[in-house]
Enzyme design. Structure first.
Site, mmCIF file in Angstrom:
data_model
loop_
_atom_site.group_PDB
_atom_site.id
_atom_site.type_symbol
_atom_site.label_atom_id
_atom_site.label_comp_id
_atom_site.label_asym_id
_atom_site.label_seq_id
_atom_site.Cartn_x
_atom_site.Cartn_y
_atom_site.Cartn_z
ATOM 1 C CE1 TYR A 107 -3.807 2.409 0.144
ATOM 2 C CE2 TYR A 107 -2.541 3.385 1.957
ATOM 3 C CZ TYR A 107 -3.503 3.372 1.014
ATOM 4 O OH TYR A 107 -4.430 4.378 1.076
ATOM 5 C CB SER A 164 -4.738 11.956 5.776
ATOM 6 O OG SER A 164 -5.674 11.299 4.991
ATOM 7 C CD GLN A 173 -5.761 14.869 2.237
ATOM 8 O OE1 GLN A 173 -5.934 14.145 3.060
ATOM 9 N NE2 GLN A 173 -6.832 14.715 1.211
ATOM 10 C CE1 TYR A 211 -7.475 12.329 -1.020
ATOM 11 C CE2 TYR A 211 -7.472 10.943 1.128
ATOM 12 C CZ TYR A 211 -6.892 11.343 -0.202
ATOM 13 O OH TYR A 211 -5.974 10.805 -0.642
ATOM 14 C CB THR A 266 -6.260 15.792 -2.047
ATOM 15 O OG1 THR A 266 -5.204 15.865 -0.885
ATOM 16 C CG2 THR A 266 -5.360 14.801 -3.032
ATOM 17 C CE LYS A 288 -0.878 15.889 -1.295
ATOM 18 N NZ LYS A 288 -1.182 14.452 -1.680
ATOM 19 C CG HIS A 329 -1.840 10.957 -4.620
ATOM 20 N ND1 HIS A 329 -2.981 11.640 -4.254
ATOM 21 C CD2 HIS A 329 -1.652 10.064 -3.547
ATOM 22 C CE1 HIS A 329 -3.484 11.362 -3.005
ATOM 23 N NE2 HIS A 329 -2.956 10.156 -2.696
ATOM 24 N NE ARG A 364 -0.434 6.292 -2.593
ATOM 25 C CZ ARG A 364 -0.071 5.303 -1.875
ATOM 26 N NH1 ARG A 364 1.276 4.571 -2.044
ATOM 27 N NH2 ARG A 364 -1.056 4.635 -1.136
ATOM 28 C CG ASP A 375 3.842 15.884 -2.940
ATOM 29 O OD1 ASP A 375 3.578 15.279 -3.997
ATOM 30 O OD2 ASP A 375 2.595 15.946 -2.033
ATOM 31 N NE ARG A 413 11.493 8.326 -1.676
ATOM 32 C CZ ARG A 413 10.283 8.803 -2.164
ATOM 33 N NH1 ARG A 413 9.923 10.189 -1.700
ATOM 34 N NH2 ARG A 413 9.259 8.378 -2.797
HETATM 35 C C1 FNR Z 1 -0.374 9.185 0.459
HETATM 36 N N1 FNR Z 1 -0.922 10.475 -0.171
HETATM 37 C C2 FNR Z 1 -1.909 11.126 0.319
HETATM 38 N N2 FNR Z 1 -2.141 12.322 0.033
HETATM 39 C C3 FNR Z 1 -3.315 12.933 0.361
HETATM 40 O O1 FNR Z 1 -3.676 14.168 -0.020
HETATM 41 N N3 FNR Z 1 -4.110 12.272 1.273
HETATM 42 C C4 FNR Z 1 -4.006 11.071 1.763
HETATM 43 O O2 FNR Z 1 -4.684 10.473 2.798
HETATM 44 C C5 FNR Z 1 -2.667 10.384 1.168
HETATM 45 N N4 FNR Z 1 -2.500 9.197 1.601
HETATM 46 C C6 FNR Z 1 -1.209 8.464 1.283
HETATM 47 C C7 FNR Z 1 -0.946 7.288 1.732
HETATM 48 C C8 FNR Z 1 0.404 6.906 1.496
HETATM 49 C C9 FNR Z 1 0.788 5.298 1.971
HETATM 50 C C10 FNR Z 1 1.160 7.427 0.478
HETATM 51 C C11 FNR Z 1 2.559 6.956 0.055
HETATM 52 C C12 FNR Z 1 0.700 8.698 -0.002
HETATM 53 C C13 FNR Z 1 0.164 11.041 -1.063
HETATM 54 C C14 FNR Z 1 1.217 12.144 -0.349
HETATM 55 O O3 FNR Z 1 0.632 13.119 0.093
HETATM 56 C C15 FNR Z 1 2.304 12.722 -1.157
HETATM 57 O O4 FNR Z 1 1.561 13.220 -2.432
HETATM 58 C C16 FNR Z 1 3.174 11.629 -1.916
HETATM 59 O O5 FNR Z 1 3.355 10.715 -0.996
HETATM 60 C C17 FNR Z 1 4.272 12.215 -2.382
HETATM 61 O O6 FNR Z 1 5.166 11.364 -3.018
HETATM 62 P P1 FNR Z 1 6.430 10.650 -2.164
HETATM 63 O O7 FNR Z 1 7.099 11.417 -1.122
HETATM 64 O O8 FNR Z 1 5.921 9.289 -1.325
HETATM 65 O O9 FNR Z 1 7.438 10.093 -3.163
#
Ligand code: FNR
Length: 382
Positions: A43, A125, A145, A147, A173, A255, A279, A282, A310, A314
């Site tokens: 996940y 979140s 944040q 949703y 988001t 976002k 994101h 994802r 974002d 890293r």
């Molecule tokens: C997320 N991301 C995310 N974004 C958001 O707006 N609400 C959320 O609940 C979540 N949940 C979430 C869960 C997991 C497991 C991941 C890995 C990511 C996205 C997050 O805010 C962000 O945009 C990315 O994780 C940035 O990329 P990197 O740093 O993971 O490469």
């Protein structure tokens, strides 16, 4: 001062103590995979489709190189900044990451404590494992944040609760009105929300509960179904933005912005900021690397809105590159989630301190005293 973590680590080594796990954020996924269950690991690590955009996010950083400058007196540095009224010890925030209880039993509470100890803001979140009020008790500077739920009463209720609990900015988001095609989760048929995990904000919400025949404690299945219908499946449009403005007094950031025209539209709509993000790869497989569109967006709207970034950050060098290309600050995602899985609060603290130390040292060794002095001139295309 962030760089002092380096000395701390070496000094502790004299008494035989090593850091809890690697200081190399590019190896955290491998370290976490060894201790995590396959579902939660997939996940976090997973991306949409073939993973093309997850890889593209990282490759985009490798296409830029720093050109260090010498004899600039960069031993004295100040990384602190202010974004939309929130003071930051360095231009880094923790990105919203949902369902953190699948990573560690203390989930968002541990993350909030680790960030608060460092003064680093968390973006909490909507899809958290603990209600936002409970997280706030453990948190320092905090943003919420959203949703955007399909039910306006639930939306207003969430916003009211967040404001009352001291969340000072709203991050909306836009890229996840439904989940992307994520083979790693699909192959394991793993979606935490259907197990009533990551739904705490809704389950604790009076407006959400008012629409249920039985409480979530008595009929969790019906509550989950209502949650699914409310938080996925329906895209909003630009016409809906005034609704948020009407119900949120503080700054609002959008976002998931990736197109120049969307950034312009956000600015025209009176938004206070955008987070250039895909994101973390994802949502749309094959989407452009977030870093690739950052310069054009920053150049076009950076004088009107705060441009945050974002997806793929890293290392300290990554942060310097994103700042040089126009970001005011960056959000860190997966690395701290892995830190949480590896060692709870201490793990998040280690990941964030490592990034800040690396950033501080990289900035100084490249000859820069402050993030504010960075511009594209400090980089060269590789
Ligand atoms: C997320 N991301 C995310 N974004 C958001 O707006 N609400 C959320 O609940 C979540 N949940 C979430 C869960 C997991 C497991 C991941 C890995 C990511 C996205 C997050 O805010 C962000 O945009 C990315 O994780 C940035 O990329 P990197 O740093 O993971 O490469």
């Amino acid at each position: 001062m962030h760089a002092s973590y380096q000395n701390e680590i070496y000094l502790r080594g004299l008494s035989g103590e090593a850091p809890p796990f690697t200081t190399d954020a590019t190896r955290l996924d491998a370290a976490a995979e060894r201790v995590m269950e396959p579902g939660p690991f997939g996940y976090v690590a997973g991306g949409a489709g073939s993973g093309d955009t997850v890889r593209a996010n990282r490759e985009a950083f490798a296409r830029w190189r720093l050109v260090p400058r010498m004899l600039t007196g960069a031993t004295e540095r100040d990384l602190s900044t202010t974004v939309l009224g929130t003071p930051l010890p360095a231009p880094v925030l923790l990105a919203p990451v949902g369902v953190q209880s699948i990573l560690h039993p203390d989930g968002e509470l541990a993350t909030a404590r680790a960030a608060a100890a460092l003064g680093v803001p968390v973006v909490q979140s909507t899809a958290a494992s603990f209600p936002l009020e409970q997280v706030a008790e453990h948190a320092g500077p905090r943003w919420f944040q959203l949703y955007w739920p399909n039910d306006p009463d639930v939306c207003v209720s969430l916003l009211d609760r967040a404001a009352r609990a001291g969340y000072t900015a709203l991050v909306v988001t836009l890229d996840t009105w439904t989940l992307g095609w994520r083979p790693r989760d699909l192959d394991l048929a793993y979606l935490p929300f259907l197990r009533a995990t990551g739904v705490a904000n809704a389950f604790a919400d009076p407006a959400f509960r008012a629409g249920l025949a039985a409480s979530p404690e008595d009929d969790s299945e019906a509550a989950v179904l209502r949650w699914v219908g409310m938080f996925t499946g329906s895209d909003k449009t630009w016409d809906n933005l005034p609704f948020l403005r009407e119900h949120w007094d503080g700054p609002i950031l959008l976002k998931g912005v990736q197109h120049l025209d969307d950034a312009r539209r956000a600015a025209d709509a009176g938004m206070d900021g955008v987070v250039v993000s895909n994101h973390g790869g994802r949502q749309v497989d094959g989407a452009v690397a977030a870093l690739e569109v950052l310069p054009e967006i920053a150049a076009a709207v950076g004088d009107r809105v705060q441009v945050l970034f974002d997806s793929g950050v890293r290392t300290g060098a990554d942060v310097v590159k994103a700042l040089a290309l126009g970001a005011r600050a960056v959000l860190l995602g997966r690395p701290y989630a892995y830190g949480l899985a590896l060692a709870g609060e201490r793990g998040v603290r280690h990941v964030v301190r490592s990034l800040l130390a690396d950033l501080d040292l990289t900035l100084g060794l490249s000859g820069h005293r402050s993030p504010a002095l960075l511009s594209p001139d400090v980089l060269r295309r590789a």
